[in-house]
Design an enzyme around this catalytic site. Structure first.
Site, PDB file in Angstrom:
ATOM      1  N   ARG A   1      51.773  36.831  38.165  1.00 55.54           N
ATOM      2  CA  ARG A   1      52.227  36.904  36.779  1.00 55.54           C
ATOM      3  C   ARG A   1      51.028  36.846  35.830  1.00 55.54           C
ATOM      4  NH1 ARG A   1      55.355  31.801  34.845  1.00 55.54           N
ATOM      5  NH2 ARG A   1      55.989  32.332  32.715  1.00 55.54           N
ATOM      6  N   ILE A   2      51.060  37.676  34.807  1.00 55.97           N
ATOM      7  CA  ILE A   2      49.963  37.698  33.832  1.00 55.97           C
ATOM      8  C   ILE A   2      50.415  36.915  32.595  1.00 55.97           C
ATOM      9  CG2 ILE A   2      48.459  39.169  32.444  1.00 55.97           C
ATOM     10  CD1 ILE A   2      48.106  39.367  35.549  1.00 55.97           C
TER      11      ILE A   2
ATOM     12  N   GLU B   1      37.665  35.852  38.934  1.00 57.52           N
ATOM     13  CA  GLU B   1      36.687  36.357  39.895  1.00 57.52           C
ATOM     14  C   GLU B   1      37.002  37.729  40.476  1.00 57.52           C
ATOM     15  OE1 GLU B   1      34.914  32.469  41.887  1.00 57.52           O
ATOM     16  OE2 GLU B   1      37.012  32.232  41.369  1.00 57.52           O
TER      17      GLU B   1
ATOM     18  N   GLY C   1      35.173  29.769  29.058  1.00 63.89           N
ATOM     19  CA  GLY C   1      35.195  31.077  28.399  1.00 63.89           C
ATOM     20  C   GLY C   1      36.320  31.938  28.927  1.00 63.89           C
TER      21      GLY C   1
END
Ligand SMILES: Cc1cc2nc3c(=O)[nH]c(=O)nc-3n(C[C@H](O)[C@H](O)[C@H](O)COP(=O)(O)OP(=O)(O)OC[C@H]3O[C@@H](n4cnc5c(N)ncnc54)[C@H](O)[C@@H]3O)c2cc1C
Ligand code: SF4
Lengths: 744, 338
Positions: free
Chosen positions: A634-635, A711, A472
């Protein structure tokens, strides 16, 4: 130079979204086979003792019932503990379903009723009569506290507490300012939406295809092969879609054992689905009793840190979490003592639940830090800046990157922190007291050995394959983005295949490492395909790319172009034609660089700010605003990234205010085992949540420079809320969840 | 879930006869409670009588100027009915404080009255429970009892009645219309639900063969001086720790009539007429409200995890009466408490 057309870095909707919302995505219990039989589990009513008699006659008499498995007729399975130990098993003797008459925990499976229909199996299960001889059980950690021990065998992958440093006792004595508190939280169950289920399809010749609710298909595959003595090639485990897991699917759960056992014995397909109440009979976030002692100078600089924990585990495995190390890591301090002990209670073995250990330890540490700020009389953010850790003192290493200062600055600014009146009970909105609190979050930036395959067809279809899972989190989507960019194909042409043990090797999905690990593996595989394609393109007579190296070309729109001169190109189709191939394929494996991990520590950080409004007279708390500034490298996809952090924060709200698995210690049983009585936040509990990604460049942690986000959102959130409640009311609550009664 | 026979009743007489013929029969309406309990093997009816085709879906005016609500009117329809919203907003509010929109769409007026306790043990056939299996004991008394009763308990059972709607009905002095083999009866709401005593397995005074046909509301004259205040462990979709239905008739600055009922505290919706009497004849005010709360809780008794309910109930009563007196009833959509 950043590519403005790149998918990576752009908010991209889930590629698996349409399949999920239309129901095309199938979960473990949604697969069928023509010969499918249905298994229903009978659960033990006592917590400890033995079965003295088990009467299955009435169950067997129900029309449609095929067989009732109990410890008395269980088919033989492997003998040694070793065979039952899965990839993430802690030290000890893993639970073996229907192994013998001994009962080790309440809700233990004592029989499996298999029938032609689910209804018949369910009815028959209610008719199985079990008689027990109960032995004394203890489920209260407080009672077992004095028996706590340091686990002899350490759990692989979990850092034990570091050796003490400096002179923590002496420094505490010398420190002018002290904080000394006991902290605790309730046991929590993961409670993903999707219940645990396994559909085992009997393919004939002893071959099985298993649809399992699990976070690692290959972990289940190895477990099944080893427990039932099968050839791993005859066992294929599929977990293409997982309806949430939060750690409950890291280890194979008992429904898998039972379903496979029944399928092998009956030589037909079997499905076992656990009920919601049975979801409370296995893994959970353990209970922990924590004590923190901080000593500081008058400016709030930490002189001594002590964090001692007793954590619950089962009677049969030493489950361990890293709860205390954070207290030596997150702030600079030269005198530190951290201890972690276990005490055994009569429950199933606890397990990893979203940010295991950190969620627990950091909640306590961050409340203690808030107490310290108050005692010293400085702002909580300022206190953290004064104690900012420039290096990891637990392990004496530099960080690969750490933009936590920016998290504090940007988060505080967005929240409006400077307008905070530091005095508790000083802010109001009508009848309600208003409180502002903050905390730091921290989680490891893991990177794990992972393999992936990329296969580009002449028509431009790109297939990516790795055994990794998407629980998910958005794995499908980020892998598609990375691959599309690497090979210059539209994302719509990328097919991502994951969640299948027959695909290239991958660890379980856990620890927030999948983006970094599977992502890097996919990039490596795509890189290898690029090399091959360029080779083919260069082999064309008079190729415009004849002299180009891989660094000189760009893959765009189905072409290989010379960088800076896009008119000179070879189409992918032409390159393949030149090579006489219809597709180009490569498989690559990435693994962490040992030298880097010896030299550096890798962590994700965050700063969380929370606003609560409290009706003090009635004890009703509303969390009206949360700002979480996260530095996670980094996203890859701001949209799925934000969702992950949001989910973590919501779970943090649950931990702070609601979630509590209530044990009846007389019966040794969790009692509120349903969604009406085990409370998780609902829409009304959640208001404004603002997630900010703080720019952070990391060129060491892993090839992609991403740190994982599954998390970090939960770590620190409960502390920020508890601190806000203190600021609102002047009541310091150190035991979670903070339910209305605790404020009366 | 056990095997059962399914019958669809076309007429009230059929339904009654079908129940009378089988002591292990159960009516089913919305099914939101019964089906859950059957899945847990708590209820094991041999015969399930579907009453949803019976003509009990109307809300009709009564000669006395009140309303008669058919037993099959869904909770949602009832809460949003114009007449209910205009004349009995307290009832609408109580219903909307409960469950979720989906559940309220299925749940019926009759089923809501007869929903069973949410005691953890009652739901778990792996544990003893006097209500589920008479004579096995009550583990809640020494066990997890956060959600249990503080008033009217017995040594055999300390469960609560979980309904919100019924607390509203208690304050509004509803009358339950039932019909069985012995004919039709009218049972005042206060006599419909029972205290546990030594027969906690019997929730109500309804007989086995009786169908609830409707709920009658007498005329109401509280204007905007009412409230339904529900306190719970999260802001929505949880059963009440404590809830209070309050209605006041204020004339010339003096309370002329008061109704006060509590939920989440007892085996039945807990109305206290003595506390109401303390309010009448006095101007509304915190001191009076506190005296009323004191009266309600005079015999309250807490257990290990629910003692807080005594103090919470005291404060909730005061706040609810303040809301009612001020004519600012609690909103069920804005979760901020007024
Ligand atoms: C998750 C969850 C949360 C909930 N939260 C709340 C809450 O916050 N507040 C609240 O008040 N309620 C709550 N409810 C309960 C809900 O209101 C009840 O389940 C519902 O009102 C029952 O109505 P029904 O028509 O579905 O009854 P059914 O399940 O059909 O029947 C319930 C019982 O009533 C009997 N019965 C039904 N109709 C008649 C009749 N006409 N005559 C005689 N006997 C009859 C049945 O035999 C059965 O024993 C919740 C329920 C769930 C599942
Ligand atoms: S309180 Fe009542 S319903 Fe709950 S266990 Fe005791 S007897 Fe059963």
């Amino acid at each position: 130079m950043p590519n403005p057309e790149a998918y990576v870095g752009r908010p991209t909707s889930r590629v698996d979204g349409p399949a999920k919302v239309t129901g095309a995505a199938r979960y473990a219990a949604e697969y069928f086979a023509p010969d499918l039989a249905y298994g229903v589990v009978v659960s033990s009513a006592i917590a400890r003792g033995r079965i003295t008699a088990i009467d299955t006659a009435a169950a067997l008499a129900v029309p449609g019932v095929i067989h009732v498995f109990t410890h008395e007729n269980r088919p033989r399975t492997a003998w040694l503990d070793y065979n039952y130990r899965d990839e993430v098993a802690p030290p000890g003797s893993p639970f073996r379903p229907l192994h013998g008459p001994e009962i080790q925990f309440s809700g233990q499976p004592v029989a499996l009723v298999v029938a032609e229909s689910f209804e018949a199996a369910g009815y028959a299960a209610s008719l199985v009569k079990v008689e027990y001889e109960a032995a004394g059980h203890v489920t209260d950690l407080e009672v077992k506290r004095h028996e706590a021990y340091v686990p002899k065998k350490k759990r692989a992958g979990v850092k034990p507490p570091p050796e003490p440093r400096g002179d923590p006792e002496g420094a505490f004595g010398a420190a002018p300012v002290h904080v000394d508190g006991d902290y605790t939280h309730a046991i929590e169950h993961h409670n993903p939406m999707e219940p645990h289920a396994s559909t085992v399809v009997w393919e004939g010749d002893g071959k099985l295809t298993i649809y399992d609710k699990v976070q690692g298909s290959q972990n289940s595959q190895k477990y099944v092969a080893s427990v039932f003595g099968l050839n791993a090639d005859d066992v294929r485990v599929v977990n293409a879609y997982v309806g949430g897991a939060f750690g409950s699917g890291l280890r194979p759960q008992y429904q898998l054992f039972l379903a496979v056992m029944a399928a092998l014995e009956l030589k037909r397909s079997v499905r076992v689905v656990l009920t919601r109440d049975q979801m409370f009979t296995f893994t959970h976030r353990p209970h922990a009793l924590q004590t923190i002692r901080l000593g500081a100078d008058e400016e709030g600089r930490l002189m001594s840190v002590r964090h001692d924990v007793v954590q619950s585990t089962s009677q049969f495995e030493d489950y361990q979490e890293n709860i205390v190390n954070w207290s030596g890591l997150m702030y600079r301090c030269d005198n530190v003592a951290l201890t972690h002990k276990l005490a055994q209670i009569d429950t199933y073995t606890p397990g990893d639940m979203r940010a295991p250990g950190a969620t627990t330890g950091v909640f306590a540490l961050e409340i203690a830090m808030d107490e310290l700020a108050e005692r010293v009389g400085i702002d909580p953010v300022e206190l953290r800046l004064r104690n900012y850790a420039e290096k990891d003192q637990d392990e004496n290493k530099e960080f690969t990157s750490k933009e936590l200062r920016e998290c504090y600055r940007i988060g505080a600014e967005r929240f409006g922190w400077s307008r905070r009146n530091p005095a508790p009970r000083s802010m109001r909105d009508g009848r309600e007291l208003v409180g502002w609190g903050m905390a730091t979050g921290c989680w490891e930036a893991y990177f794990q050995k992972t393999s992936a395959r990329a296969r580009l067809a002449a028509g431009g279809e790109l297939e990516i394959a790795t055994a990794s899972s998407d629980i998910g989190t958005g794995t499908y989507t980020i892998l598609a983005q990375l691959a599309a960019d690497d090979l210059g194909v539209p994302i719509e042409r990328v097919a991502v295949r994951i969640g299948d043990s027959s695909l290239p090797a991958s660890p379980i999905e856990g620890g927030s490492w999948t983006a970094a690990s599977a992502g890097a593996a996919v990039q490596a595989a795509c890189g290898a395909v690029r090399e091959k394609l360029l080779g083919l393109a260069r082999s064309i007579d008079g190729s415009p790319l004849a002299n180009a190296g891989i660094e000189h070309v760009a893959f765009r729109d189905g072409r290989i172009e010379l960088a800076g001169d896009p008119e000179r190109f070879v189409t992918l189709a032409d390159a393949m034609q030149a090579g006489g191939v219809e597709h180009v394929e490569a498989e690559e494996t990435v693994s962490p660089d040992i030298l880097t991990s010896m030299r550096y520590s890798m962590y994700t950080h965050s700063a969380i700010f929370a606003e609560v409004k409290v009706d003090e007279e009635l004890g009703i708390i509303r969390v009206t605003r949360i700002v979480n500034a996260v530095a996670a490298g980094r996203i890859l996809n701001p949209k799925t990234a934000r969702s992950q952090v949001l989910g973590g924060i919501v779970m943090g709200v649950g931990m702070a205010l609601e979630e509590e698995s209530m044990l009846d210690h007389n019966l040794g049983r969790f009692m509120n085992h349903n969604f009406a009585e085990y409370h998780v936040p609902v829409n009304a509990d959640i208001h404004d949540i603002d997630v900010i990604f703080v720019p952070e460049h990391d060129d060491k942690a892993n090839p992609l420079g991403v740190k994982g986000l599954g998390e970090i959102g939960i770590v620190g959130t409960a502390a920020a809320i508890a601190n806000a409640i203190y600021h609102a009311t002047g009541k310091r609550i150190r035991a979670l969840p903070i339910t209305p009664d605790k404020l009366l | 879930m056990n095997n059962f026979e399914y019958l669809r009743a076309e007429t009230l007489d059929q339904a009654v006869a079908a129940a009378a013929a089988n002591p292990a029969a159960k009516f089913i309406a919305g099914g939101t409670n019964l089906v859950d309990l059957m899945k847990y093997n708590v209820e094991r009816p041999e015969r399930v009588i579907d009453i949803t085709r019976l003509p009990l879906r109307e809300i009709a005016p009564t000669e006395e100027g009140g309303l008669l609500i058919g037993a099959l009117v869904p909770n949602s329809d009832l809460a949003y009915d114009e007449r209910i919203q205009a004349c009995y907003p307290l009832l609408a509010s109580a219903i909307l404080a409960g469950a979720s929109p989906q559940l309220r769409n299925s749940a019926t007026t009759g089923g809501n009255l007869l929903q069973r306790t949410r005691c953890y043990y009652f739901y778990d056939p792996g544990t003893p429970c006097n209500k589920r299996e008479p004579g096995t004991g009550c583990p809640a008394i020494e066990g997890q009892n956060r959600i249990h009763a503080i008033l009217g308990t017995s040594e055999h059972c300390i469960a609560t009645h979980p309904s919100d709607m019924c607390v509203g009905l208690a304050a509004l002095e509803a009358v339950i219309h039932v019909q069985g083999q012995g004919g039709a009866r009218r049972i005042p709401i206060g006599e419909f639900h029972r205290l546990p005593g030594d027969t906690p397995h019997i929730d109500t005074t309804l007989r086995h063969d009786e169908v609830v046909t409707g709920v009658e509301l007498p005329p109401s004259d509280y204007g905007s001086n009412h409230t339904y205040l529900k306190l719970r462990d999260r802001l929505s979709y949880a059963f009440a720790l404590v809830s209070v239905a309050a209605a006041l008739k204020i004339e010339d600055g003096v309370v002329a009539k008061a109704r006060l009922a509590l939920g989440g505290v007892a085996h039945k919706p807990w109305r206290d007429t003595a506390a109401e009497a303390l309010l009448v004849g006095n101007p509304p005010g915190r001191e009076r409200f506190a005296a009323a709360a004191e009266e309600v809780l005079r015999d309250a008794r807490g257990y290990a995890h629910n003692s807080f309910k005594i103090e919470l109930a005291r404060r909730a009563i005061i706040r609810a009466l303040e809301q009612a007196a001020a004519g600012t009833p609690q909103s069920q959509t804005d979760k901020r408490i007024r």
